[in-house]
Design an enzyme around this catalytic site. Structure first.
Site, short mmCIF file in Angstrom:
data_model
loop_
_atom_site.label_atom_id
_atom_site.label_comp_id
_atom_site.label_asym_id
_atom_site.label_seq_id
_atom_site.Cartn_x
_atom_site.Cartn_y
_atom_site.Cartn_z
N SER A 148 3.73 -1.41 -4.08
CA SER A 148 2.40 -1.05 -4.44
C SER A 148 2.10 0.33 -4.26
O SER A 148 2.89 0.86 -3.70
CB SER A 148 1.25 -1.64 -3.15
OG SER A 148 -0.14 -1.45 -3.15
N TYR A 160 -0.48 -3.33 5.60
CA TYR A 160 -0.45 -3.36 4.24
C TYR A 160 0.47 -2.34 4.01
O TYR A 160 1.47 -2.56 3.23
CB TYR A 160 -1.52 -3.78 3.64
CG TYR A 160 -1.39 -3.90 2.16
CD1 TYR A 160 -1.21 -5.11 1.79
CD2 TYR A 160 -1.49 -2.95 1.14
CE1 TYR A 160 -0.92 -5.47 0.42
CE2 TYR A 160 -1.22 -3.25 -0.14
CZ TYR A 160 -0.95 -4.66 -0.46
OH TYR A 160 -0.59 -4.97 -1.70
#
Ligand code: NAD
Length: 232
Positions: A148, A160
């Protein structure tokens, strides 16, 4: 059969995790369109079957296998499906992931931390561990892991971001470990892409999504096809 990966993916066999939605669905469709046989893996059976219907209605060949990437037996069964149905494994897109809820790191508990790392980082490792020996058996292969923008920046919540930074380290080291076996490894680091994951975040906090969208140079969310397309 050793596949010549320099000549494309036609007739190869691919597995895609998180293939029942968003980026993974689009990846599955692209593999099938390019002539690969696809094992679509997802914890979501309805989404997975929908992807299969889309591939088959376009004339492609695919099989769904319900897979939880936090379960090593499921992941082994996913790879076994590629062997049983299509005779081997050449390509993998390890893409299944879960999103964060934007909390600061002192505000979530250890179970939430463990869950994020288990799905987003250890899940990719479990897949690699099962996939790589089969690719070696074929004489090579190619893997894309979904990281990401949060894997290369301070975007996203800490767990995350940590999971996605970890995917990049894992990908880099896999490349070193298996370069001599003819397996290529890449990580893709999408920005904010218009998928059910982001749509859900938008429903939970529309203002935040508007703020994020306004900060994107293109002034819009990315399309899953922009992550999986091989054209410029
Ligand atoms: P999505 O929610 O549309 O799709 C994710 C899929 O993963 C779902 O089908 C879900 O059922 C599946 N999944 C979740 N947990 C699983 C598990 N334990 N085992 C197997 N499957 C599981 O989201 P998406 O946006 O397509 O996300 C795909 C990947 O891209 C994720 O790794 C995500 O972190 C990453 N990503 C997304 C964006 C974005 O803006 N959408 C940006 C960067 C990275």
């Amino acid at each position: 059969m050793a596949i010549d990966i320099m000549h494309g993916i036609q007739d190869g066999v691919a597995v895609v995790t998180g293939g029942g939605s968003g980026i993974g669905r689009q990846s599955s469709l692209r593999f099938a369109e390019a002539g690969a046989k696809v094992v679509v893996a997802d914890i979501d059976e309805d989404g997975g079957h929908e992807t299969i219907e889309m591939i088959e209605s376009d004339g492609g060949e695919a099989t769904f296998v319900r897979t939880d990437v936090t379960d090593s037996d499921d992941v082994a069964a996913m790879v076994q499906t590629a062997l049983d149905e299509y005779g081997g494994l050449d390509f993998a897109h390890n893409n299944a992931g879960i999103a964060d809820e934007g909390a600061h790191l002192a505000d979530y508990d250890e179970a939430e931390w463990d869950r994020m790392i288990d799905v987003n980082l250890k899940g990719v490792w479990r897949c690699l561990k099962a996939e790589i020996p089969e690719m070696i058996e074929r004489g090579g292969g190619a893997v894309v892991n979904t990281s990401s923008a949060a894997g290369v920046s301070a975007n996203g919540s800490a767990h995350y971001a940590a999971s996605k930074h970890g995917v990049i380290g894992l990908t880099r080291r896999a490349m070193v470990d298996y370069a001599e076996d003819g397996i290529r490894f890449n990580a893709v680091c999408p920005g904010v892409i218009d998928t059910p994951m982001v749509q859900q975040a938008g429903e939970d906090n529309a203002e935040e999504l508007d703020r994020i969208t306004a900060g994107i140079p293109a002034g819009r969310l990315g399309d899953p096809r922009e992550v999986t397309s091989s054209s410029p």
